[in-house]
Design a protein around this motif. Sequence first.
Motif, short mmCIF file in Angstrom:
data_model
loop_
_atom_site.label_atom_id
_atom_site.label_comp_id
_atom_site.label_asym_id
_atom_site.label_seq_id
_atom_site.Cartn_x
_atom_site.Cartn_y
_atom_site.Cartn_z
N ALA A 66 -80.42 -12.46 26.13
CA ALA A 66 -81.32 -13.50 25.61
C ALA A 66 -82.56 -13.51 26.49
CB ALA A 66 -80.63 -14.86 25.63
N THR A 67 -83.73 -13.54 25.88
CA THR A 67 -84.97 -13.64 26.65
C THR A 67 -85.44 -15.09 26.67
OG1 THR A 67 -86.50 -13.29 24.80
CG2 THR A 67 -85.61 -11.32 25.86
N VAL A 68 -86.01 -15.49 27.80
CA VAL A 68 -86.54 -16.85 27.96
C VAL A 68 -87.98 -16.73 28.41
CG1 VAL A 68 -86.28 -19.09 29.08
CG2 VAL A 68 -84.25 -17.71 28.60
N THR A 69 -88.90 -17.25 27.60
CA THR A 69 -90.32 -17.22 27.93
C THR A 69 -90.79 -18.65 28.21
OG1 THR A 69 -90.65 -15.30 26.51
CG2 THR A 69 -92.62 -16.53 27.16
N TYR A 70 -91.45 -18.83 29.35
CA TYR A 70 -91.89 -20.16 29.79
C TYR A 70 -93.27 -19.99 30.42
CZ TYR A 70 -91.88 -24.69 32.16
OH TYR A 70 -92.20 -25.96 32.59
N LEU A 71 -94.28 -20.66 29.87
CA LEU A 71 -95.66 -20.51 30.32
C LEU A 71 -96.12 -21.69 31.17
CD1 LEU A 71 -97.43 -19.16 27.09
CD2 LEU A 71 -96.48 -17.85 29.00
N PHE A 72 -96.89 -21.36 32.21
CA PHE A 72 -97.61 -22.37 32.98
C PHE A 72 -98.99 -22.62 32.36
CE2 PHE A 72 -95.39 -20.35 36.87
CZ PHE A 72 -94.24 -21.09 36.65
N ALA A 92 -93.22 -25.45 27.03
CA ALA A 92 -92.21 -25.22 26.01
C ALA A 92 -91.37 -24.01 26.42
CB ALA A 92 -92.86 -25.00 24.65
N VAL A 93 -90.28 -23.77 25.70
CA VAL A 93 -89.45 -22.61 25.99
C VAL A 93 -89.13 -21.87 24.70
CG1 VAL A 93 -87.30 -23.97 25.94
CG2 VAL A 93 -87.35 -21.78 27.11
N ASN A 94 -89.27 -20.55 24.75
CA ASN A 94 -88.80 -19.67 23.69
C ASN A 94 -87.53 -18.99 24.16
OD1 ASN A 94 -90.88 -20.19 21.92
ND2 ASN A 94 -91.77 -18.14 21.99
N LEU A 95 -86.44 -19.18 23.41
CA LEU A 95 -85.17 -18.52 23.70
C LEU A 95 -84.88 -17.57 22.55
CD1 LEU A 95 -82.46 -18.23 25.31
CD2 LEU A 95 -81.57 -20.03 23.82
N MET A 96 -84.92 -16.28 22.81
CA MET A 96 -84.63 -15.28 21.78
C MET A 96 -83.33 -14.57 22.14
SD MET A 96 -86.84 -11.97 20.52
CE MET A 96 -86.27 -10.96 21.90
N THR A 97 -82.35 -14.67 21.28
CA THR A 97 -81.05 -14.06 21.50
C THR A 97 -80.99 -12.74 20.75
OG1 THR A 97 -80.04 -16.25 21.72
CG2 THR A 97 -78.57 -14.39 21.31
N ALA A 98 -80.83 -11.64 21.49
CA ALA A 98 -80.83 -10.33 20.87
C ALA A 98 -79.48 -10.01 20.22
CB ALA A 98 -81.18 -9.26 21.90
N GLY A 99 -78.38 -10.26 20.94
CA GLY A 99 -77.06 -9.96 20.38
C GLY A 99 -76.98 -8.52 19.93
N THR A 100 -76.65 -8.31 18.65
CA THR A 100 -76.47 -6.97 18.11
C THR A 100 -77.77 -6.17 18.09
OG1 THR A 100 -76.76 -7.83 15.87
CG2 THR A 100 -74.50 -7.61 16.68
N GLY A 101 -78.91 -6.87 18.11
CA GLY A 101 -80.19 -6.18 18.15
C GLY A 101 -81.29 -6.97 17.49
N ILE A 102 -82.44 -7.01 18.14
CA ILE A 102 -83.60 -7.72 17.61
C ILE A 102 -84.85 -6.97 18.05
CG2 ILE A 102 -84.04 -9.28 19.56
CD1 ILE A 102 -84.35 -11.56 17.47
N PHE A 139 -83.18 -17.16 17.23
CA PHE A 139 -84.38 -17.59 17.93
C PHE A 139 -84.42 -19.11 17.98
CE2 PHE A 139 -88.70 -19.14 18.25
CZ PHE A 139 -89.15 -18.43 19.36
N GLU A 140 -84.85 -19.64 19.14
CA GLU A 140 -84.93 -21.09 19.33
C GLU A 140 -86.19 -21.43 20.11
OE1 GLU A 140 -81.18 -23.04 20.44
OE2 GLU A 140 -82.23 -23.79 22.20
N HIS A 141 -86.99 -22.33 19.57
CA HIS A 141 -88.18 -22.83 20.26
C HIS A 141 -87.94 -24.30 20.58
CE1 HIS A 141 -92.47 -23.40 21.22
NE2 HIS A 141 -92.35 -24.55 20.60
N VAL A 142 -88.04 -24.65 21.86
CA VAL A 142 -87.88 -26.04 22.29
C VAL A 142 -89.23 -26.50 22.83
CG1 VAL A 142 -86.61 -27.67 23.72
CG2 VAL A 142 -85.47 -25.60 22.90
N PRO A 143 -89.89 -27.43 22.14
CA PRO A 143 -91.22 -27.88 22.61
C PRO A 143 -91.12 -28.62 23.93
CG PRO A 143 -90.47 -29.20 20.75
CD PRO A 143 -89.48 -28.09 20.90
N ALA A 144 -92.24 -28.68 24.64
CA ALA A 144 -92.26 -29.33 25.95
C ALA A 144 -91.78 -30.77 25.89
CB ALA A 144 -93.68 -29.27 26.52
#
Length: 300
Positions: A66-72, A92-102, A139-144
């Motif tokens: 799973a990738t986690v992107t977090y910006l300042f 905010a945070v972007n959580l992208m779960t690859a699992g079998t492939g993305i 994919f999951e986007h959690v706003p600030a």
Amino acid sequence: MTRDDLIEITLEPVTHDLGGFKVHRTLPARARTMVGPFLFFDQMGPATLAPGTGIDVRPHPHINLATVTYLFDGAMDHRDSLGTDIVIEPGAVNLMTAGTGIVHSERSPAEVRPAGPPLSGIQTWLALPDGREEIDPAFEHVPAASLPVVEAHGARARVIMGNLWGARAPTTTYAGTIYADIALETGAAVPIDPAAEERAIYLAEGEATLEGMPLLPMQLYVLRPGIAATLRSAHGGRAMLAGGDAFATPRHVWWNFVSSSRDRIAEAKRAWMAREFPVVPGDEIEWIPIPGMPKTVSYP
């Protein structure tokens, strides 16, 4: 308390100049591949790109993580093979779960390019636990505004994942995880409790000490298990706390692929070269080819 009592290992960054901005990578390292589920830790920037330019990370694949992107600072347009198209902004945070492939791409939005977009933030990868590496992509986007912020003792901490000081983030976790952005005001003094099995502190900006030991920017300090410590700042700073449950099974990393199985990584390489991964809607033309010598590898 001596430095050896407090710190298990200090990981210095490998810096990559990507033209217009730099990326400072502390995980994976030869001396240490993981801290809890975290197996990739990049600080992007800080930088201001030239007017009319932007970040253009072409479509590329991932598996078993799973990738986690977090910006300042700045903004990034995320698109993926699930059909997601969303702009992430600071806090905010972007959580992208690859699992079998993305497959996904990351680009500066068109509207910020003319002035020269800023870029500053942290991107991490988290291993998926045993038995869940091949879950469905998500994919999951959690706003600030949805992430809890705890203010105490001169610090303002945004909880990105897991629990901190009694506050829990709504972000999905697959294994025990703690991830927080701790902004330290002048004179701040906050506890770093020993609850997580594995923990690391990373000073992203400014100045801070841990139990009186000065922290250097852009180094990942892996703490010894069970040690409680106080994080202080005399002049202000910004630190990331990352960690969680230790993994019993090692993970292998090659380029953008992560797995407990080397054979699974080999299959992912073959599938990407054969163009068998799904495409990113709206970003189908370009892609990143398999490198001869990847910059991201594990060290078994």
